[in-house]
Design a protein around this motif. Structure first.
Motif, PDB file in Angstrom:
ATOM      1  N   ALA A  45      -5.655  -2.947  -4.374  1.00  0.00           N
ATOM      2  CA  ALA A  45      -5.773  -3.029  -2.913  1.00  0.00           C
ATOM      3  C   ALA A  45      -4.416  -3.306  -2.273  1.00  0.00           C
ATOM      4  N   ILE A  46      -3.670  -4.226  -2.860  1.00  0.00           N
ATOM      5  CA  ILE A  46      -2.346  -4.537  -2.321  1.00  0.00           C
ATOM      6  C   ILE A  46      -1.415  -3.346  -2.483  1.00  0.00           C
ATOM      7  N   ALA A  47      -1.513  -2.653  -3.631  1.00  0.00           N
ATOM      8  CA  ALA A  47      -0.691  -1.463  -3.845  1.00  0.00           C
ATOM      9  C   ALA A  47      -1.011  -0.395  -2.805  1.00  0.00           C
ATOM     10  N   ASP A  48      -2.287  -0.260  -2.456  1.00  0.00           N
ATOM     11  CA  ASP A  48      -2.691   0.717  -1.452  1.00  0.00           C
ATOM     12  C   ASP A  48      -2.100   0.367  -0.091  1.00  0.00           C
ATOM     13  N   SER A 208     -13.086  -9.367  -5.333  1.00  0.00           N
ATOM     14  CA  SER A 208     -14.172  -8.917  -4.457  1.00  0.00           C
ATOM     15  C   SER A 208     -15.547  -9.278  -5.014  1.00  0.00           C
ATOM     16  N   ALA A 209     -15.639  -9.568  -6.326  1.00  0.00           N
ATOM     17  CA  ALA A 209     -16.937  -9.917  -6.922  1.00  0.00           C
ATOM     18  C   ALA A 209     -17.539 -11.143  -6.245  1.00  0.00           C
ATOM     19  N   TYR A 210     -16.675 -12.053  -5.762  1.00  0.00           N
ATOM     20  CA  TYR A 210     -17.187 -13.256  -5.107  1.00  0.00           C
ATOM     21  C   TYR A 210     -17.805 -12.938  -3.755  1.00  0.00           C
ATOM     22  N   GLY A 211     -17.440 -11.814  -3.180  1.00  0.00           N
ATOM     23  CA  GLY A 211     -18.060 -11.391  -1.932  1.00  0.00           C
ATOM     24  C   GLY A 211     -19.285 -10.525  -2.154  1.00  0.00           C
ATOM     25  N   ARG A 212     -19.324  -9.840  -3.294  1.00  0.00           N
ATOM     26  CA  ARG A 212     -20.425  -8.916  -3.582  1.00  0.00           C
ATOM     27  C   ARG A 212     -21.608  -9.610  -4.253  1.00  0.00           C
ATOM     28  N   PHE A 213     -21.332 -10.663  -5.022  1.00  0.00           N
ATOM     29  CA  PHE A 213     -22.378 -11.322  -5.791  1.00  0.00           C
ATOM     30  C   PHE A 213     -22.335 -12.837  -5.562  1.00  0.00           C
ATOM     31  N   ASP A 214     -23.457 -13.467  -5.808  1.00  0.00           N
ATOM     32  CA  ASP A 214     -23.542 -14.928  -5.728  1.00  0.00           C
ATOM     33  C   ASP A 214     -23.207 -15.473  -7.114  1.00  0.00           C
ATOM     34  N   ASN A 262      -8.697 -11.545  -0.130  1.00  0.00           N
ATOM     35  CA  ASN A 262     -10.118 -11.313  -0.388  1.00  0.00           C
ATOM     36  C   ASN A 262     -10.673 -10.220   0.527  1.00  0.00           C
ATOM     37  N   ASN A 263     -10.297 -10.290   1.791  1.00  0.00           N
ATOM     38  CA  ASN A 263     -10.765  -9.306   2.762  1.00  0.00           C
ATOM     39  C   ASN A 263     -10.270  -7.913   2.418  1.00  0.00           C
ATOM     40  N   LEU A 264      -8.991  -7.802   2.081  1.00  0.00           N
ATOM     41  CA  LEU A 264      -8.418  -6.511   1.704  1.00  0.00           C
ATOM     42  C   LEU A 264      -9.061  -5.983   0.429  1.00  0.00           C
ATOM     43  N   ALA A 275      -8.051   1.956   2.209  1.00  0.00           N
ATOM     44  CA  ALA A 275      -8.309   0.588   2.649  1.00  0.00           C
ATOM     45  C   ALA A 275      -7.044  -0.048   3.209  1.00  0.00           C
ATOM     46  N   GLY A 276      -5.905   0.256   2.577  1.00  0.00           N
ATOM     47  CA  GLY A 276      -4.635  -0.306   3.040  1.00  0.00           C
ATOM     48  C   GLY A 276      -4.309   0.142   4.453  1.00  0.00           C
ATOM     49  N   ALA A 277      -4.522   1.422   4.735  1.00  0.00           N
ATOM     50  CA  ALA A 277      -4.262   1.946   6.080  1.00  0.00           C
ATOM     51  C   ALA A 277      -5.189   1.299   7.102  1.00  0.00           C
ATOM     52  N   LYS A 278      -6.448   1.136   6.741  1.00  0.00           N
ATOM     53  CA  LYS A 278      -7.411   0.513   7.651  1.00  0.00           C
ATOM     54  C   LYS A 278      -7.012  -0.926   7.940  1.00  0.00           C
ATOM     55  N   TRP A 279      -6.632  -1.670   6.881  1.00  0.00           N
ATOM     56  CA  TRP A 279      -6.229  -3.064   7.054  1.00  0.00           C
ATOM     57  C   TRP A 279      -4.990  -3.142   7.940  1.00  0.00           C
ATOM     58  N   ALA A 280      -4.009  -2.286   7.696  1.00  0.00           N
ATOM     59  CA  ALA A 280      -2.768  -2.296   8.480  1.00  0.00           C
ATOM     60  C   ALA A 280      -3.047  -2.006   9.953  1.00  0.00           C
TER      61      ALA A 280
END
Length: 298
Positions: A45-48, A208-214, A262-264, A275-280
């Motif tokens: 994600a950061i690379a993107d 991202s697993a912490y956001g997708r799963f409990d 986490n958000n990215l 995703a990188g473009a959207k975040w930027a």
């Protein structure tokens, strides 16, 4: 004033930025930044995000490859790779940091902090049965898990430490640490949760697993997984000499609070490239600071 609208992240980033000796204005002959990003979601994600900013704002080509940690350290030290994301310091990748000397790299400082290695289970696994690594000694727990700990790619820092844990904890006697990849681990985790099965996975935060799963992290009494760490970007020693100062300064200013990582990562998990473009586009003031430094403060 514009400065009042800037988020706290810019202040943090500014505090972490180090000054460069003026670099030559000319770029590398091939005008390409070669980035090594381990195939973990937050790294991808950061690379993107990096490649989007470098391409659109700095007008450089970017090539991203996905070596494992050992290959990446060697490639940067040998000058075969321009930049490596995700150097976990000071503990997780200590073996690589000890193998190479400080002079083998240009350390651009932390790009985020408060990272943590973990072993995790789905939250529906009863806490009174499994809350700690020590609980893995229970016969009924071992049976539920088929005597397996689901890991990621061999050579990763968490796998090296987890392998040491297998020898250090009597509770892990008879268990097998499964090697694979970050993607395979997530697939196994998703499959187990869909079938309401027990699983222990080697994990880390941010993810991202912490956001997708409990999920629930297991207690680790011997503290072999360590405390919170800093995640640095490492460049080859002649990075500053070979790239324009605007590229080196952008890399040195790049910093995110872990919540934004986490958000990215979640964005990347949902949509992949782009995703990188959207975040930027959603955080133009941060990108402005990365590119222009103090001038962005108004």
């Amino acid at each position: 004033m514009k400065a009042k609208r800037l988020s706290l992240v810019l202040v943090l980033a500014f505090a972490l930025t180090f000054s460069f000796i003026a670099a030559p204005v000319q770029a590398k002959d091939d005008n390409t930044l070669n980035i090594g990003a381990i195939a973990w979601e937050e790294s991808l994600a950061i690379a993107d995000l990096l490649q989007h900013v470098v391409r659109t704002e700095l007008e450089f080509n970017v090539e991203v490859t996905n070596p494992n940690a050992g290959v990446a350290y060697e490639a940067v030290a040998n000058g075969d790779l321009d930049l490596f994301l995700e150097s976990w310091q000071p503990m997780t990748q200590a073996n690589y940091l000890e193998k190479y000397k400080v002079i083998d790299f240009a350390d651009f400082g932390p790009m985020y902090e408060e990272a943590k290695l973990t072993w995790a289970v789905p939250a529906y696994v009863p806490e009174d049965m499994l809350s700690s690594v020590e609980d893995l000694a229970k016969p009924e727990v071992k049976e539920k898990l088929d005597g397996e700990i689901t890991g990621i790619d061999p050579g990763a820092g968490i796998m090296n430490i987890s392998d040491d844990m297998m020898d250090e904890y009597d509770a892990l006697s008879g268990y097998e640490l499964l090697e694979g990849s970050g993607a395979a681990m997530q697939a196994s985790l998703k499959d187990a949760i869909m079938n309401d099965e027990w699983i222990v996975v080697t994990l880390w935060q941010p993810h991202s697993a912490y956001g997708r799963f409990d999920l629930r992290n297991l207690k680790e009494p011997k503290n072999m997984l360590g405390e919170e760490e800093r995640i640095h970007m490492l460049g080859r020693t002649d990075f500053v000499a070979d790239f324009p100062s605007k590229v080196s300064q952008f890399i040195s200013r790049f910093y995110l609070p872990i919540g934004m990582v986490n958000n990215l990562s979640a964005m990347y998990s949902n949509m992949g490239e782009g995703a990188g473009a959207k975040w930027a586009n959603e955080h133009p003031e941060i990108v402005d600071y990365w590119i222009n430094g103090v001038e962005a403060l108004g």
